[in-house]
Design an enzyme around this catalytic site. Structure first.
Site, short mmCIF file in Angstrom:
data_model
loop_
_atom_site.label_atom_id
_atom_site.label_comp_id
_atom_site.label_asym_id
_atom_site.label_seq_id
_atom_site.Cartn_x
_atom_site.Cartn_y
_atom_site.Cartn_z
N GLN A 1 0.85 -1.19 0.00
CA GLN A 1 0.00 0.00 0.00
C GLN A 1 0.89 1.24 0.00
OE1 GLN A 1 -3.55 -0.47 2.94
NE2 GLN A 1 -1.95 -1.82 3.69
N ASN A 2 2.16 1.04 0.23
CA ASN A 2 3.08 2.17 0.38
C ASN A 2 3.41 2.79 -0.97
OD1 ASN A 2 3.05 1.44 3.06
ND2 ASN A 2 5.01 0.34 2.97
N HIS B 1 -1.32 1.66 -4.33
CA HIS B 1 -1.70 3.07 -4.20
C HIS B 1 -0.77 4.00 -4.97
CE1 HIS B 1 -3.82 1.95 -0.15
NE2 HIS B 1 -4.51 1.58 -1.22
N CYS C 1 -0.23 13.83 -15.26
CA CYS C 1 -0.99 15.01 -15.69
C CYS C 1 -2.48 14.74 -15.52
CB CYS C 1 -0.67 15.30 -17.17
SG CYS C 1 -1.76 16.53 -17.87
N CYS D 1 -3.90 14.79 -19.49
CA CYS D 1 -3.56 13.77 -20.52
C CYS D 1 -2.95 12.52 -19.91
CB CYS D 1 -2.59 14.40 -21.53
SG CYS D 1 -0.93 14.62 -20.86
N CYS E 1 1.85 20.26 -17.09
CA CYS E 1 2.32 19.39 -18.18
C CYS E 1 2.46 20.24 -19.45
CB CYS E 1 1.23 18.32 -18.36
SG CYS E 1 1.35 17.33 -19.84
N GLY F 1 2.57 -4.50 9.07
CA GLY F 1 2.62 -3.05 9.28
C GLY F 1 1.48 -2.29 8.64
N THR F 2 0.25 -2.86 8.76
CA THR F 2 -0.90 -2.11 8.25
C THR F 2 -2.04 -2.15 9.26
OG1 THR F 2 -2.49 -1.85 6.44
CG2 THR F 2 -1.81 -4.10 6.96
N ASN G 1 2.42 -6.74 13.42
CA ASN G 1 2.00 -5.36 13.58
C ASN G 1 2.21 -4.92 15.02
OD1 ASN G 1 0.77 -3.34 11.75
ND2 ASN G 1 -0.67 -3.12 13.47
#
Ligand code: BV8
Ligand code: ZN
Length: 241
Positions: A99-100, A117, A125, A128, A146, A185-186, A211
């Site tokens: 997710q990092n 992510h 941009c 475009c 852009c 770690g989430t 965790n």
């Protein structure tokens, strides 16, 4: 101490899938989102990590991302990232889903990383969709644009935005088909990423959570270790090899 059951299960695992969150980068010095000194404490997500906020105040959002980019430039991967690089060559099939957006898995040497992510090192941009990677510190100027005139934004997934189709499909497939799943770690509150451990469990995988605090995964994980990933992961690799 690593539970013997974890090692025994891992030794026979054929397909291992790992989901990482901000916690694996914490020991490198990257602030997490929801911890006591988390990013959301200083900034409010609704003001930063969504498209409307960006269009309303692009300079503020750019400053936030440049603040995070600066931190990431000055740090390096930690022993947790490197332990996952070793696991990649140990297991017959190994899927790393993160997710990092900090790119630290790739910098540590992980080869096929699925970024759910996006990545803070890329810009896109808004008009475009052209991708660029030059480092754009604003120092007081307007938000970069852009060649086509569109505003440039960090190439990350904001709240309310769809995840990259190929990334999420790969992640679902890797969670469905694995026999061993690590959640590392989430806080497991952001969807659809947080559904991956559930999918793995429903498909019969042995689920291990590493965790610092309990999360919604803790209740159904086969093993949940309260510890720092930078310490626990190298211990697991040592016990396996
Ligand atoms: C979407 C931007 C379709 C990038 C981020 C159900 C289905 C689908 C969507 C939703 C749903 N329910 C709600 C939603 C909407 C939303 C969502 O999930 N909201 C939550 C908050 C309720 N999801 C979305 O909008 C997603 N889009 O699904 O599109 C759609 C659209 C609209 C409506 C429906 C469907 C987009 C999600 C992506 C959002 N982008 N950030 C950036 O700037 O980084 S989210 C942000 O949180 C980060 O990206 C981060 O990756 C993510 C998760 O955080 P964590 O990585 O878990 O970090 P956190 O700090 O929370 O936890 C760290 C943990 O580590 C802690 O538990 C700590 O104890 C531990 N730890 C700390 N140190 C260590 C450690 N552990 C071990 N060792 C250590 N040393
Ligand atoms: Zn453009």
């Amino acid at each position: 101490m690593i539970p013997l059951e974890l090692i025994e299960q891992a030794k026979t695992a054929q397909v291992v899938t790992v989901l990482t969150g901000a916690g694996i980068s914490a020991e490198s010095g990257v602030p997490t989102f929801r911890g006591e000194n988390g990013l959301w404490k200083k900034f409010r997500p609704q003001e930063l990590a969504n498209f409307d906020a960006f269009m309303r105040n692009p300079e503020l959002v750019w400053e936030w991302y440049n603040y995070r980019r600066k931190i990431i430039e000055e740090i390096s991967p930690n022993s947790g990232h490197f332990a996952l690089v070793e696991m990649e060559s140990y297991f017959p099939q190994f899927n790393l889903i993160t997710q990092n957006v900090d790119g630290l898995h790739q910098r540590a040497g992980s080869r096929n990383v699925v970024e759910l992510h996006g990545n803070i090192g890329r810009n896109r941009c808004v008009k475009c969709n052209r991708i660029s990677t030059e480092n754009l510190s604003l120092n007081g100027q307007k938000v970069p644009t852009c060649e086509c005139g569109g505003l440039l934004r960090p190439d990350v997934v904001w709240f309310g935005e769809l995840l990259p189709e190929d990334a999420i499909q790969k992640a679902f497939q890797a969670s469905k088909s694995c026999d061993f799943f690590f959640s590392i770690g989430t806080s497991a509150v952001v969807y659809p990423a947080a559904s991956l451990p559930e999918i793995a469990k429903q498909n019969g995988a042995f689920v291990v959570e590493i965790n610092l605090e309990p999360t919604p995964i803790t209740s159904f994980a086969d093993i949940s270790i309260r510890g720092k990933s930078g310490i626990v992961l190298p211990q697991i690799v040592k016990a396996l090899t």
